[in-house]
Scaffold this motif. Sequence first.
Motif, PDB file in Angstrom:
ATOM      1  N   GLY A  43      25.782  23.506  36.151  1.00 62.52           N
ATOM      2  CA  GLY A  43      27.310  24.205  36.238  1.00 62.52           C
ATOM      3  C   GLY A  43      28.715  24.301  35.382  1.00 62.52           C
ATOM      4  O   GLY A  43      29.278  24.999  35.668  1.00 62.52           O
ATOM      5  N   GLN A  44      27.646  25.751  34.653  1.00 62.81           N
ATOM      6  CA  GLN A  44      28.368  26.833  33.717  1.00 62.81           C
ATOM      7  C   GLN A  44      28.417  27.782  34.274  1.00 62.81           C
ATOM      8  O   GLN A  44      28.163  28.074  35.208  1.00 62.81           O
ATOM      9  CB  GLN A  44      27.347  26.721  32.669  1.00 62.81           C
ATOM     10  N   GLN A  45      29.773  28.191  34.041  1.00 57.73           N
ATOM     11  CA  GLN A  45      30.400  29.119  34.333  1.00 57.73           C
ATOM     12  C   GLN A  45      29.482  30.921  33.636  1.00 57.73           C
ATOM     13  O   GLN A  45      29.140  30.389  32.732  1.00 57.73           O
ATOM     14  CB  GLN A  45      31.459  30.204  34.379  1.00 57.73           C
ATOM     15  N   VAL A  46      28.654  31.446  34.779  1.00 57.93           N
ATOM     16  CA  VAL A  46      27.442  32.856  33.633  1.00 57.93           C
ATOM     17  C   VAL A  46      27.468  33.665  34.594  1.00 57.93           C
ATOM     18  O   VAL A  46      27.531  34.127  35.533  1.00 57.93           O
ATOM     19  CB  VAL A  46      26.146  31.835  33.955  1.00 57.93           C
ATOM     20  N   ILE A  47      27.763  34.307  32.987  1.00 60.13           N
ATOM     21  CA  ILE A  47      28.055  36.338  33.396  1.00 60.13           C
ATOM     22  C   ILE A  47      26.377  36.590  33.210  1.00 60.13           C
ATOM     23  O   ILE A  47      26.434  37.003  31.618  1.00 60.13           O
ATOM     24  CB  ILE A  47      28.638  36.699  32.871  1.00 60.13           C
ATOM     25  N   ILE A  48      25.047  37.840  33.711  1.00 59.15           N
ATOM     26  CA  ILE A  48      24.509  37.846  33.245  1.00 59.15           C
ATOM     27  C   ILE A  48      24.466  39.734  33.324  1.00 59.15           C
ATOM     28  O   ILE A  48      25.478  39.971  33.859  1.00 59.15           O
ATOM     29  CB  ILE A  48      23.190  38.132  34.104  1.00 59.15           C
ATOM     30  N   GLY A  49      23.850  40.201  32.088  1.00 58.34           N
ATOM     31  CA  GLY A  49      24.386  41.383  31.258  1.00 58.34           C
ATOM     32  C   GLY A  49      23.423  41.950  31.865  1.00 58.34           C
ATOM     33  O   GLY A  49      21.926  41.842  31.973  1.00 58.34           O
ATOM     34  N   SER A  50      23.354  43.955  31.617  1.00 56.45           N
ATOM     35  CA  SER A  50      22.440  44.748  31.828  1.00 56.45           C
ATOM     36  C   SER A  50      22.558  45.816  31.515  1.00 56.45           C
ATOM     37  O   SER A  50      24.534  46.536  31.033  1.00 56.45           O
ATOM     38  CB  SER A  50      21.795  44.729  33.225  1.00 56.45           C
ATOM     39  N   ARG A  51      21.825  47.315  31.200  1.00 58.63           N
ATOM     40  CA  ARG A  51      22.738  47.836  30.969  1.00 58.63           C
ATOM     41  C   ARG A  51      22.833  48.718  31.871  1.00 58.63           C
ATOM     42  O   ARG A  51      23.639  49.814  32.434  1.00 58.63           O
ATOM     43  CB  ARG A  51      21.227  49.124  30.007  1.00 58.63           C
ATOM     44  N   ASP A  52      22.696  48.411  32.964  1.00 54.75           N
ATOM     45  CA  ASP A  52      23.219  48.949  34.943  1.00 54.75           C
ATOM     46  C   ASP A  52      23.864  48.084  35.714  1.00 54.75           C
ATOM     47  O   ASP A  52      23.377  47.231  35.969  1.00 54.75           O
ATOM     48  CB  ASP A  52      21.876  48.752  35.236  1.00 54.75           C
ATOM     49  N   ALA A  53      24.946  48.107  34.993  1.00 57.86           N
ATOM     50  CA  ALA A  53      25.862  46.824  36.141  1.00 57.86           C
ATOM     51  C   ALA A  53      25.314  46.520  37.455  1.00 57.86           C
ATOM     52  O   ALA A  53      25.324  45.348  37.829  1.00 57.86           O
ATOM     53  CB  ALA A  53      27.856  47.140  36.418  1.00 57.86           C
ATOM     54  N   ALA A  54      25.050  47.679  38.457  1.00 55.92           N
ATOM     55  CA  ALA A  54      24.515  47.554  39.494  1.00 55.92           C
ATOM     56  C   ALA A  54      23.464  46.316  39.330  1.00 55.92           C
ATOM     57  O   ALA A  54      22.777  45.248  40.747  1.00 55.92           O
ATOM     58  CB  ALA A  54      24.218  48.544  40.608  1.00 55.92           C
ATOM     59  N   ARG A  55      22.051  46.600  38.346  1.00 52.84           N
ATOM     60  CA  ARG A  55      21.040  45.874  38.360  1.00 52.84           C
ATOM     61  C   ARG A  55      21.191  44.349  38.867  1.00 52.84           C
ATOM     62  O   ARG A  55      20.630  43.225  38.525  1.00 52.84           O
ATOM     63  CB  ARG A  55      19.747  46.647  37.013  1.00 52.84           C
ATOM     64  N   ALA A  56      22.715  44.083  37.064  1.00 52.30           N
ATOM     65  CA  ALA A  56      22.847  43.296  37.422  1.00 52.30           C
ATOM     66  C   ALA A  56      23.258  41.922  37.974  1.00 52.30           C
ATOM     67  O   ALA A  56      22.931  41.071  38.599  1.00 52.30           O
ATOM     68  CB  ALA A  56      24.154  43.110  36.306  1.00 52.30           C
ATOM     69  N   GLU A  57      23.882  42.898  38.658  1.00 54.65           N
ATOM     70  CA  GLU A  57      24.795  42.419  40.051  1.00 54.65           C
ATOM     71  C   GLU A  57      23.932  41.517  41.237  1.00 54.65           C
ATOM     72  O   GLU A  57      24.121  40.367  41.793  1.00 54.65           O
ATOM     73  CB  GLU A  57      25.814  42.642  41.074  1.00 54.65           C
ATOM     74  N   ALA A  58      23.090  42.873  41.196  1.00 52.88           N
ATOM     75  CA  ALA A  58      22.279  42.224  41.950  1.00 52.88           C
ATOM     76  C   ALA A  58      21.048  41.286  41.824  1.00 52.88           C
ATOM     77  O   ALA A  58      20.557  40.927  42.918  1.00 52.88           O
ATOM     78  CB  ALA A  58      20.448  43.307  41.938  1.00 52.88           C
ATOM     79  N   SER A  59      20.473  41.191  40.291  1.00 53.34           N
ATOM     80  CA  SER A  59      20.363  39.396  39.696  1.00 53.34           C
ATOM     81  C   SER A  59      21.008  38.546  40.130  1.00 53.34           C
ATOM     82  O   SER A  59      20.477  37.114  40.481  1.00 53.34           O
ATOM     83  CB  SER A  59      19.428  39.790  38.900  1.00 53.34           C
ATOM     84  N   ALA A  60      22.255  38.396  40.229  1.00 56.83           N
ATOM     85  CA  ALA A  60      23.071  37.526  39.911  1.00 56.83           C
ATOM     86  C   ALA A  60      23.322  36.729  41.209  1.00 56.83           C
ATOM     87  O   ALA A  60      23.558  35.303  41.561  1.00 56.83           O
ATOM     88  CB  ALA A  60      24.576  38.267  39.326  1.00 56.83           C
ATOM     89  N   ALA A  61      23.359  37.873  42.616  1.00 52.23           N
ATOM     90  CA  ALA A  61      23.158  37.368  43.648  1.00 52.23           C
ATOM     91  C   ALA A  61      22.723  36.792  44.123  1.00 52.23           C
ATOM     92  O   ALA A  61      22.206  35.604  45.185  1.00 52.23           O
ATOM     93  CB  ALA A  61      23.240  38.922  44.490  1.00 52.23           C
ATOM     94  N   GLU A  62      21.033  36.874  43.732  1.00 56.27           N
ATOM     95  CA  GLU A  62      19.392  36.020  43.692  1.00 56.27           C
ATOM     96  C   GLU A  62      19.207  35.063  43.466  1.00 56.27           C
ATOM     97  O   GLU A  62      19.130  34.366  43.733  1.00 56.27           O
ATOM     98  CB  GLU A  62      18.215  37.623  42.895  1.00 56.27           C
ATOM     99  N   LEU A  63      20.128  35.177  41.792  1.00 60.19           N
ATOM    100  CA  LEU A  63      20.161  33.500  41.765  1.00 60.19           C
ATOM    101  C   LEU A  63      21.033  33.065  42.142  1.00 60.19           C
ATOM    102  O   LEU A  63      20.570  31.839  42.328  1.00 60.19           O
ATOM    103  CB  LEU A  63      20.737  33.944  39.877  1.00 60.19           C
ATOM    104  N   GLY A  64      22.008  32.530  42.421  1.00 61.53           N
ATOM    105  CA  GLY A  64      23.539  32.293  43.089  1.00 61.53           C
ATOM    106  C   GLY A  64      23.672  31.447  41.714  1.00 61.53           C
ATOM    107  O   GLY A  64      23.966  31.926  41.394  1.00 61.53           O
ATOM    108  N   PHE A  65      24.644  30.231  42.520  1.00 60.41           N
ATOM    109  CA  PHE A  65      24.805  28.961  42.083  1.00 60.41           C
ATOM    110  C   PHE A  65      26.130  29.771  41.455  1.00 60.41           C
ATOM    111  O   PHE A  65      26.057  29.495  40.194  1.00 60.41           O
ATOM    112  CB  PHE A  65      24.178  28.918  40.688  1.00 60.41           C
ATOM    113  N   GLY A  66      26.893  30.667  41.910  1.00 61.05           N
ATOM    114  CA  GLY A  66      27.942  31.143  41.084  1.00 61.05           C
ATOM    115  C   GLY A  66      27.644  32.146  39.970  1.00 61.05           C
ATOM    116  O   GLY A  66      28.476  32.832  39.135  1.00 61.05           O
ATOM    117  N   VAL A  67      26.334  32.688  39.834  1.00 56.91           N
ATOM    118  CA  VAL A  67      26.056  33.879  38.326  1.00 56.91           C
ATOM    119  C   VAL A  67      26.805  34.954  38.980  1.00 56.91           C
ATOM    120  O   VAL A  67      26.889  36.043  39.633  1.00 56.91           O
ATOM    121  CB  VAL A  67      24.784  33.530  38.445  1.00 56.91           C
ATOM    122  N   ARG A  68      27.352  35.524  37.305  1.00 60.17           N
ATOM    123  CA  ARG A  68      27.745  36.951  38.240  1.00 60.17           C
ATOM    124  C   ARG A  68      27.503  37.732  37.612  1.00 60.17           C
ATOM    125  O   ARG A  68      26.555  37.699  36.268  1.00 60.17           O
ATOM    126  CB  ARG A  68      29.682  36.712  37.448  1.00 60.17           C
TER     127      ARG A  68
END
Length: 230
Positions: A43-68
Amino acid sequence: MTSLDSATNPAHELPDVSQLVVGVLGGTGDQGRGLALRLAKAGQQVIIGSRDAARAEASAAELGFGVRGADNATAARESDVVIVAVPWDGHAAILTALREELAGKIVVDCVNPLGFDKQGAYALKPEEGSAAQQAAALLPDSRVTAAFHHLSAVLLQDESVERIDTDVMVLGEERAATDVVQALAARIPGMRGIFAGRLRNAHQVESLVANLISVNRRYKAHAGLRVTDV
Ligand SMILES: NC(=O)c1ccc[n+]([C@@H]2O[C@H](COP(=O)([O-])OP(=O)(O)OC[C@H]3O[C@@H](n4cnc5c(N)ncnc54)[C@H](OP(=O)(O)O)[C@@H]3O)[C@@H](O)[C@H]2O)c1
């Protein structure tokens, strides 16, 4: 309810962290993705970071659960608590670059400085004493803690594993900050956060991962740790 979930669980005295935003630097890697998944599922709000924003967005979409997903600087800026999950090689550079974004934040270092040779893994000896002490030296305006070193990224990422039955040793200089990190660990089913000392004792905790890797190789396991009698 097992005894570990009972009144002896240190989580009872810990703060409510459910509204805090957790950022993960290097969140596209195994450890970062695993922690992001478990915390977001809790239930935590989570933002994953990367050196490449697009890579982070793609990983976040794969993870689901509202991860950005975002670039590391944005993840740091928009989070209350920031987990550092980059390889030791990139540790000093990323923290130096994000000093301003990390000012005032609780930083949770989970980096294990390790070397590998034919005999397996062995602990490196950072000049500052440990990765966590290097973080504290580079981030004088942040509330640096160390935790999550002994988790298996394989188990964290395996959604068929419902509970991660292990303790998380949490180190730091300030009780309010280590309490927050203990409380975050306790949000993950099976896990407890146990205060394990100040940052000057982080080296042993980081180094112990070399032993756990040996355990895993010998027993084909994903070993964790339990601290007994607490
Ligand atoms: N794997 C485990 O089981 C485990 C368990 C406990 C602790 N840890 C610790 O957690 C950290 C991450 O482990 P990991 O297995 O997830 O590592 P990893 O997959 O090799 O790296 C994590 C992410 O860090 C970013 N990165 C790589 N090199 C970088 C550099 N030079 N500077 C900045 N960012 C860089 C990459 O993301 P982008 O390319 O998207 O930027 C990568 O996806 C390590 O320090 C490790 O000791 C790992």
